[in-house]
Design an enzyme around this catalytic site. Sequence first.
Site, PDB file in Angstrom:
ATOM      1  CG  ASN A   1     -21.111  32.336 -53.571  1.00 59.38           C
ATOM      2  OD1 ASN A   1     -20.163  32.189 -52.804  1.00 59.38           O
ATOM      3  ND2 ASN A   1     -22.117  33.137 -53.296  1.00 59.38           N
TER       4      ASN A   1
ATOM      5  N   GLY B   1     -20.010  29.857 -46.018  1.00 58.46           N
ATOM      6  CA  GLY B   1     -20.413  28.661 -46.754  1.00 58.46           C
ATOM      7  C   GLY B   1     -21.819  28.245 -46.347  1.00 58.46           C
TER       8      GLY B   1
ATOM      9  CB  THR C   1     -20.347  23.507 -44.153  1.00 58.61           C
ATOM     10  OG1 THR C   1     -20.844  22.907 -45.339  1.00 58.61           O
ATOM     11  CG2 THR C   1     -18.876  23.197 -44.023  1.00 58.61           C
TER      12      THR C   1
ATOM     13  CB  CYS D   1     -25.263  34.128 -49.751  1.00 61.57           C
ATOM     14  SG  CYS D   1     -24.207  35.590 -49.669  1.00 61.57           S
TER      15      CYS D   1
ATOM     16  CB  THR E   1     -27.001  26.579 -42.974  1.00 66.04           C
ATOM     17  OG1 THR E   1     -27.194  27.957 -43.333  1.00 66.04           O
ATOM     18  CG2 THR E   1     -27.551  26.345 -41.582  1.00 66.04           C
TER      19      THR E   1
ATOM     20  CD  GLU F   1     -17.177  37.819 -43.379  1.00 66.72           C
ATOM     21  OE1 GLU F   1     -17.707  37.983 -44.483  1.00 66.72           O
ATOM     22  OE2 GLU F   1     -16.290  36.964 -43.160  1.00 66.72           O
TER      23      GLU F   1
ATOM     24  CD  GLU G   1     -21.053  36.683 -42.414  1.00 67.36           C
ATOM     25  OE1 GLU G   1     -22.204  36.741 -42.886  1.00 67.36           O
ATOM     26  OE2 GLU G   1     -20.664  37.425 -41.499  1.00 67.36           O
TER      27      GLU G   1
HETATM   28  P1  NAD Z   1     -19.807  24.684 -48.367  1.00 68.03           P
HETATM   29  O1  NAD Z   1     -20.282  24.853 -46.981  1.00 68.03           O
HETATM   30  O2  NAD Z   1     -20.006  23.392 -49.036  1.00 68.03           O
HETATM   31  O3  NAD Z   1     -18.246  24.998 -48.478  1.00 68.03           O
HETATM   32  C1  NAD Z   1     -17.696  26.214 -48.050  1.00 68.03           C
HETATM   33  C2  NAD Z   1     -16.245  25.995 -47.692  1.00 68.03           C
HETATM   34  O4  NAD Z   1     -16.186  25.126 -46.560  1.00 68.03           O
HETATM   35  C3  NAD Z   1     -15.431  25.323 -48.795  1.00 68.03           C
HETATM   36  O5  NAD Z   1     -14.128  25.869 -48.825  1.00 68.03           O
HETATM   37  C4  NAD Z   1     -15.406  23.878 -48.340  1.00 68.03           C
HETATM   38  O6  NAD Z   1     -14.300  23.150 -48.832  1.00 68.03           O
HETATM   39  C5  NAD Z   1     -15.318  24.044 -46.835  1.00 68.03           C
HETATM   40  N1  NAD Z   1     -15.747  22.879 -46.055  1.00 68.03           N
HETATM   41  C6  NAD Z   1     -16.599  21.903 -46.427  1.00 68.03           C
HETATM   42  N2  NAD Z   1     -16.711  20.981 -45.453  1.00 68.03           N
HETATM   43  C7  NAD Z   1     -15.926  21.403 -44.435  1.00 68.03           C
HETATM   44  C8  NAD Z   1     -15.618  20.882 -43.153  1.00 68.03           C
HETATM   45  N3  NAD Z   1     -16.131  19.727 -42.717  1.00 68.03           N
HETATM   46  N4  NAD Z   1     -14.782  21.577 -42.363  1.00 68.03           N
HETATM   47  C9  NAD Z   1     -14.256  22.759 -42.777  1.00 68.03           C
HETATM   48  N5  NAD Z   1     -14.483  23.275 -43.996  1.00 68.03           N
HETATM   49  C10 NAD Z   1     -15.321  22.614 -44.818  1.00 68.03           C
HETATM   50  O7  NAD Z   1     -20.489  25.874 -49.196  1.00 68.03           O
HETATM   51  P2  NAD Z   1     -20.394  26.130 -50.749  1.00 68.03           P
HETATM   52  O8  NAD Z   1     -21.252  25.118 -51.443  1.00 68.03           O
HETATM   53  O9  NAD Z   1     -18.981  26.299 -51.144  1.00 68.03           O
HETATM   54  O10 NAD Z   1     -21.075  27.575 -50.852  1.00 68.03           O
HETATM   55  C11 NAD Z   1     -22.443  27.779 -50.984  1.00 68.03           C
HETATM   56  C12 NAD Z   1     -23.057  28.163 -49.654  1.00 68.03           C
HETATM   57  O11 NAD Z   1     -22.379  29.305 -49.126  1.00 68.03           O
HETATM   58  C13 NAD Z   1     -24.502  28.581 -49.772  1.00 68.03           C
HETATM   59  O12 NAD Z   1     -25.225  28.026 -48.702  1.00 68.03           O
HETATM   60  C14 NAD Z   1     -24.456  30.086 -49.656  1.00 68.03           C
HETATM   61  O13 NAD Z   1     -25.638  30.698 -49.179  1.00 68.03           O
HETATM   62  C15 NAD Z   1     -23.337  30.259 -48.683  1.00 68.03           C
HETATM   63  N6  NAD Z   1     -22.777  31.610 -48.768  1.00 68.03           N
HETATM   64  C16 NAD Z   1     -23.007  32.468 -47.746  1.00 68.03           C
HETATM   65  C17 NAD Z   1     -22.518  33.771 -47.810  1.00 68.03           C
HETATM   66  C18 NAD Z   1     -22.736  34.746 -46.700  1.00 68.03           C
HETATM   67  O14 NAD Z   1     -22.064  35.761 -46.704  1.00 68.03           O
HETATM   68  N7  NAD Z   1     -23.617  34.491 -45.768  1.00 68.03           N
HETATM   69  C19 NAD Z   1     -21.783  34.170 -48.930  1.00 68.03           C
HETATM   70  C20 NAD Z   1     -21.589  33.249 -49.966  1.00 68.03           C
HETATM   71  C21 NAD Z   1     -22.082  31.965 -49.872  1.00 68.03           C
END
Ligand code: NAD
Length: 480
Positions: free
Chosen positions: A150, A226, A230, A282, A228, A461, A248
Amino acid sequence: MQHIKNYINGQLIEPVSKTYLDNYNPSNGKVYSYIPDSDGKDVDLAYAAANAAFKEWSTTPKDKRSYYLLKIASLIQKNLDKLALAESIDNGKPVKLAKSIDIPRAAANFHFYGTGILHYSSHAHDMEGSAINYTLRQPVGVAGCISPWNLPLYLFSWKIAPALAAGCTVVAKPSEITPMTAYLLSEICIEAGLPAGVLNIVHGLGGKVGNAIVSHKDIPLISFTGGTVTGKHIASIAAPMFKKMSLELGGKNPNIIFADCDYDKMLTTTINSSFSNQGQICLCGSRIFVERSIYEKFKKDFVAKTKTLIVGDPQNDKTRIGAIVSKSHQEKILSYIELAKTEGGTILCGGKKHSAPGELSEGYYLEPTIIEGLKYDCRTNQEEIFGPVVTITPFDTEEEALMMANSTIYGLASIVWTENLTRAHRMANAIHAGIVWINCWLLRDLRTPFGGVKASGVGREGGFEALDFFTEPKNVCIKL
Ligand code: NAD
């Protein structure tokens, strides 16, 4: 068409498999470049390079490490236009947003930790003349950093900069959905002369590359941002290996509007906190709770203002709502709008795909959507949608607003609008969230702790908290 490369041991190289994945431009739905389809073999190469570089990097004087980070920061600034355009093409976000937020904040992260490390110190505990303790803060080792799509470069740098500043070397994986600016960062690191192996970037799928990083037996620390689901999966692998973890995760943030707020300021900011980056931040306030006495006025004004937002071409400076990041994410958001209808919601505006003309007709656009009439505890109001979709709900008392705000599994951010200082403090104290914004949104001081509670994450962080995370405290006790 461009083939993105992995950045391993200071070189831009092909994945071991020599296979690539399609990289889509969300504004027109077309493949415009290729991403390495890396796997565990590439992660092993990256780890070997990072491990070989660790001894020297971890003992490189702080001011030298600082020099590299500041150089990277200034090269990001210098390449602002190029990076902003790349981010916009890769992610679908308005280029104006990438230019004003994403890229400047990525540079600021490197700048902040490039200077912050010079001020980082550890503790000493004096035992009244009988002994003295001092605490060393030593870099943990090779850090695994995994980031989402994002805010691609911005969140990638939020991990990498403190890790490198602290003296860790890094194996990092950007999202496979938005790999381009991480690739451009690897070019910048080469130009900055960053020693080989200090930072390694492996592109590819989460299930392959991410999983290989998380389960690597010699990577002792995982910094993940990423979803929750994952995060839960990652914790299930990393926790039994006793890895240090910072997670996060997702959010479903409340935006609580009291009748005594500064109305105009609130309305302008609420448009941003609802729809910036197509609602894919997020920290967006997707559940809007409004005190009943101003509910009807708010509804009328909010809907009217939302209808003026220009949806479409991310390259046009007038555009406020660009493309959703991918077709599958667009479909997920649309399915939540359908769910809202079955849960009794009324769509006040938006609710459907937006068709852009000509070249962009296959792009993944969605109209900004406002829904009312839903119960606070229905799925639409409890699950993270992560798109340009908000719900509005009236409340009668502060207690009721608080109860609804705290009713989800998440606890990332929250927003409160009131001119009553005592109430502002009371709400800040009682809200279950890692971040509370009073009369503002997305205002950032890099020294502050950033992160969530409950299913929104573990750890913080930002500021010295991140340097604490990437270092291990070791207490030394000397008997006098
Ligand atoms: P995602 O969990 O699908 O992917 C995030 C990252 O994890 C990607 O690089 C992905 O390739 C990797 N990944 C996926 N499966 C994995 C596995 N089995 N093992 C290790 N890595 C793996 O999330 P997304 O769709 O890319 O992002 C959106 C989500 O991120 C939303 O839920 C959003 O709220 C969250 N987010 C949180 C914050 C925060 O600071 N809390 C900031 C930005 C986004």
